[in-house]
Scaffold this active site. Structure first.
Site, PDB file in Angstrom:
ATOM      1  N   PHE A 172       0.809  -1.226   0.000  1.00  0.00           N
ATOM      2  CA  PHE A 172       0.000   0.000   0.000  1.00  0.00           C
ATOM      3  C   PHE A 172       0.842   1.275   0.000  1.00  0.00           C
ATOM      4  O   PHE A 172       0.327   2.352  -0.286  1.00  0.00           O
ATOM      5  CB  PHE A 172      -0.926   0.017   1.237  1.00  0.00           C
ATOM      6  CG  PHE A 172      -0.225   0.416   2.515  1.00  0.00           C
ATOM      7  CD1 PHE A 172      -0.014   1.769   2.815  1.00  0.00           C
ATOM      8  CD2 PHE A 172       0.269  -0.533   3.393  1.00  0.00           C
ATOM      9  CE1 PHE A 172       0.659   2.142   3.980  1.00  0.00           C
ATOM     10  CE2 PHE A 172       0.943  -0.165   4.550  1.00  0.00           C
ATOM     11  CZ  PHE A 172       1.139   1.176   4.838  1.00  0.00           C
ATOM     12  N   LYS A 196      -1.437  -7.066  -9.419  1.00  0.00           N
ATOM     13  CA  LYS A 196      -2.376  -7.135  -8.276  1.00  0.00           C
ATOM     14  C   LYS A 196      -2.002  -5.985  -7.352  1.00  0.00           C
ATOM     15  O   LYS A 196      -1.079  -6.081  -6.555  1.00  0.00           O
ATOM     16  CB  LYS A 196      -2.195  -8.483  -7.567  1.00  0.00           C
ATOM     17  CG  LYS A 196      -3.427  -8.996  -6.836  1.00  0.00           C
ATOM     18  CD  LYS A 196      -3.910  -8.128  -5.705  1.00  0.00           C
ATOM     19  CE  LYS A 196      -3.129  -8.308  -4.427  1.00  0.00           C
ATOM     20  NZ  LYS A 196      -3.579  -7.366  -3.347  1.00  0.00           N
ATOM     21  N   GLU A 199      -4.958  -3.838  -2.103  1.00  0.00           N
ATOM     22  CA  GLU A 199      -6.416  -3.645  -1.958  1.00  0.00           C
ATOM     23  C   GLU A 199      -6.721  -2.375  -1.179  1.00  0.00           C
ATOM     24  O   GLU A 199      -7.861  -1.915  -1.152  1.00  0.00           O
ATOM     25  CB  GLU A 199      -7.050  -4.874  -1.277  1.00  0.00           C
ATOM     26  CG  GLU A 199      -6.637  -5.123   0.176  1.00  0.00           C
ATOM     27  CD  GLU A 199      -5.258  -5.795   0.334  1.00  0.00           C
ATOM     28  OE1 GLU A 199      -4.557  -5.982  -0.681  1.00  0.00           O
ATOM     29  OE2 GLU A 199      -4.898  -6.119   1.479  1.00  0.00           O
ATOM     30  N   LYS A 200      -5.688  -1.783  -0.540  1.00  0.00           N
ATOM     31  CA  LYS A 200      -5.933  -0.570   0.248  1.00  0.00           C
ATOM     32  C   LYS A 200      -5.906   0.693  -0.605  1.00  0.00           C
ATOM     33  O   LYS A 200      -6.472   1.713  -0.224  1.00  0.00           O
ATOM     34  CB  LYS A 200      -4.884  -0.456   1.357  1.00  0.00           C
ATOM     35  CG  LYS A 200      -4.934  -1.619   2.349  1.00  0.00           C
ATOM     36  CD  LYS A 200      -4.056  -1.351   3.555  1.00  0.00           C
ATOM     37  CE  LYS A 200      -4.202  -2.441   4.596  1.00  0.00           C
ATOM     38  NZ  LYS A 200      -3.383  -3.629   4.309  1.00  0.00           N
ATOM     39  N   SER A 249       5.184  -7.068   3.117  1.00  0.00           N
ATOM     40  CA  SER A 249       5.661  -7.525   4.432  1.00  0.00           C
ATOM     41  C   SER A 249       6.338  -8.894   4.334  1.00  0.00           C
ATOM     42  O   SER A 249       6.168  -9.633   3.356  1.00  0.00           O
ATOM     43  CB  SER A 249       4.473  -7.628   5.379  1.00  0.00           C
ATOM     44  OG  SER A 249       3.617  -8.662   4.922  1.00  0.00           O
ATOM     45  N   CYS A 304       9.487   1.896   3.099  1.00  0.00           N
ATOM     46  CA  CYS A 304      10.362   0.772   3.453  1.00  0.00           C
ATOM     47  C   CYS A 304      11.769   1.284   3.699  1.00  0.00           C
ATOM     48  O   CYS A 304      12.586   0.605   4.299  1.00  0.00           O
ATOM     49  CB  CYS A 304      10.366  -0.270   2.356  1.00  0.00           C
ATOM     50  SG  CYS A 304      11.064   0.363   0.851  1.00  0.00           S
ATOM     51  N   GLU A 404       9.146  -4.304  12.923  1.00  0.00           N
ATOM     52  CA  GLU A 404       9.067  -3.142  12.044  1.00  0.00           C
ATOM     53  C   GLU A 404       7.841  -2.338  12.484  1.00  0.00           C
ATOM     54  O   GLU A 404       6.726  -2.879  12.500  1.00  0.00           O
ATOM     55  CB  GLU A 404       8.903  -3.605  10.591  1.00  0.00           C
ATOM     56  CG  GLU A 404       8.811  -2.464   9.605  1.00  0.00           C
ATOM     57  CD  GLU A 404       8.575  -2.932   8.165  1.00  0.00           C
ATOM     58  OE1 GLU A 404       7.925  -3.969   7.963  1.00  0.00           O
ATOM     59  OE2 GLU A 404       9.037  -2.230   7.250  1.00  0.00           O
TER      60      GLU A 404
END
Ligand code: NAD
Length: 520
Positions: A172, A196, A199-200, A249, A304, A404
């Site tokens: 995301f 893909k 979805e957020k 993740s 990240c 994290e």
């Protein structure tokens, strides 16, 4: 069937939860060049993290729709791989122009769905745009090798060919940059692609796909499916998909890496991080503080490459005091507001998790120098805001250090020497980025040599490499062996074919030899 448009993702108004409002627009799949609404009734809402407004609704692509997307990509592959490389490059040349044209629209969508500030959202698009620009030189990047006369009258050459259908699974936090790390390189190499998005915040991917098609990408070359675990598992298991690019993740990344590689696929998996900076007493005070604050709290710590831990060599007190002063001056606000330095985190759950990890730090003995947990942003009282937070006296056994955090939280540690500081960093399980701030070339060189991390900054707070290099990562931050973009990215999306050819006048009657051929 949707026309080529993305207005569905541009509702930015309400500052209150919107249960009384009509259903938000549904995000389409892209299959074989057409934007189509899914038949699925399982959906997830995209929530504006500053307002809690439902921006759009993401239907979970059904298995039949997923198969149709793969089939479209498979069908498009033979013609696309045979399309001249110069033509494929020209699509990218046009795409970069269109992204520039629509950069404000893309940034607005990112801020609405993801929450980062508009300026930061521009950066998100721009860093992806640079990968598109790089893909414009694919003919040179994809060149093979040739050795004439490896034996008498025999030449050998190797070419880099596309793999077929490739797929990309996105996180995301960079809704434009990360899809752009993936499909432009893959398709310019001659592959077709299934994307893909997260979805957020899938809106930027849809806009980018529209632009790619406007730029001339043929139907079926880029397809988009939506969902979470099920569609990801379908991607891992599908026999027609040859390679998977993943960013996200560790839980998802290691699952995808093992499941897809067990099916014989190539996987590049960029995962979590705990990026440290070492600050030596001789570092330039002003520049170092600015770098720590920007990299620690920019994008609300949801990069990240965000800096999450600072190790001060020597007495940390005066550094920490100044750090707190600068962090306090940052403005937390909706990303749409021009004065915002940092916006909200992505979800209520993410906020709760970050607050829990701050509390666990306090309970295990860290000192809370700045607490952003109770911040209220006027006009956006429902937003998932956390102000800059600084914990000092953190040790390696604390949960807030081991996990994290992915929020605007900077942990401060102490070390007696550069060696001790380097050891702290190398013992951490992640190896995404690491930085040192110093005026000593010798210390910087030692750090650069001994540190186990993919992206190393020297007086630079953990730089994301430009596309002629590759984005790397070591230890738990990366699985696979070919990194994203740069030469490694081209190698990831291509396979080598080696051709040995003989063209000479062959004398008759030389007989048959069954011995292993050797160079003559
Ligand atoms: P995430 O892993 O939750 O989601 C990433 C993608 O994986 C999404 O598309 C999601 O639908 C899918 N997914 C999630 N859980 C899954 C599961 N159990 N099985 C199958 N698919 C699953 O990651 P996120 O929260 O969107 O992104 C944040 C993470 O990404 C952080 O850990 C951050 O460090 C990492 N990240 C790494 C890099 C890098 O280059 N190393 C870059 C950006 C983000």
């Amino acid at each position: 069937i949707f026309a080529l448009r993305s207005s569905y993702c541009f509702s930015t108004g309400a500052a209150e939860p919107s249960s009384s409002l009509p259903s938000p627009p549904r995000v389409p799949n892209l299959i074989g060049g057409k934007f189509v609404d899914s038949q699925s009734s399982s959906t997830i809402d995209v929530i504006n993290p500053a307002t809690q407004e439902a921006v759009s609704r993401v239907p979970f692509t059904t298995n039949e729709e997923f198969r149709a997307a793969v089939s479209a990509a498979k069908q498009a592959f033979p013609a696309w791989r045979n399309t001249p490389i110069t033509t494929r490059q020209r699509v990218m040349l046009k795409l970069q122009e269109l992204i520039r044209r629509d950069i404000d629209k893309l940034a607005m969508n990112i801020t609405t769905e993801q929450g980062k500030t508009l300026k930061d959202a521009h950066g998100d698009v721009f860093r992806g745009l640079e990968v598109v620009e790089h893909a414009c030189g694919m003919a040179t990047l994809q060149m093979g090798e040739y050795v004439p006369n490896v034996s008498n009258g025999i030449d050998t050459f190797s070419i880099r060919e596309p793999l077929g259908v490739c797929a990309g699974i996105c996180p995301f936090n960079f809704p434009a940059m990360i899809p752009l790390w993936m499909f432009p390189v893959a398709v310019t190499c001659g592959n077709t692609f299934i994307l893909k998005p997260s979805e957020k915040d899938p809106g930027a991917s849809i806009i980018l796909a529209e632009l790619a098609m406007e730029a001339g990408l043929p139907d079926g070359v880029l397809n988009i499916v939506h969902g979470t675990n099920d569609v990801v598992n379908a991607i891992c298991d599908d026999d027609d998909i040859r390679a998977i690019s993943f960013v996200g993740s560790n839980t998802a990344g290691m699952h995808i890496y093992s499941r897809a590689s067990a099916k014989g696929k190539r996987v590049q998996s960029n995962m979590g991080a705990k990026n440290h900076a070492i600050v030596l007493p001789d570092a330039n005070v002003d520049a170092t503080l600015n770098a720590l604050v920007a990299a620690g709290f920019g994008a609300a710590g949801q990069r990240c490459m965000a800096l999450s831990t600072v190790v001060f060599v020597g007495d940390p007190q005066s550094w920490e005091n100044k750090l707190v002063e600068r962090a306090k001056s940052l403005k937390v606000n909706s990303g749409m507001e021009p004065d915002a330095d940092l916006g909200p985190v992505i979800s209520k759950q993410a906020k709760e998790r970050v607050c829990r990890l701050i509390q666990s730090g306090v309970e295990s003995g860290a000192r809370l120098l700045l607490d952003g947990r109770n911040i209220v942003v006027p006009g956006f009282e429902h937003g998932n805001f956390i102000g800059p937070t600084i914990l000092s006296g953190v040790t390696a056994d604390m949960e807030c250090y081991k996990e994290e955090i992915f929020g605007p939280v900077l942990l401060c540690m102490e070390a007696g020497s550069v060696e001790e500081a380097i050891n702290i960093l190398n013992r951490n399980k992640y190896g995404n980025g690491a930085a040192i701030f110093t005026a000593s070339g010798a210390a910087a060189r030692k750090f650069q040599t001994e540190i186990e991390a993919g992206q190393v900054g020297i007086n630079v707070p953990i730089p994301v490499p430009l596309p002629f290099f590759s984005f790397t990562g070591s230890k738990a931050s990366f699985a696979g062996d070919l990194n994203f973009y740069g030469k490694a990215g081209v190698n990831f999306y291509t396979q080598i074919k080696t051709i040995t050819q003989q063209w000479k006048d062959l004398p008759g009657g030389s007989g048959v030899s069954l011995a292993m051929p050797t160079s003559q």
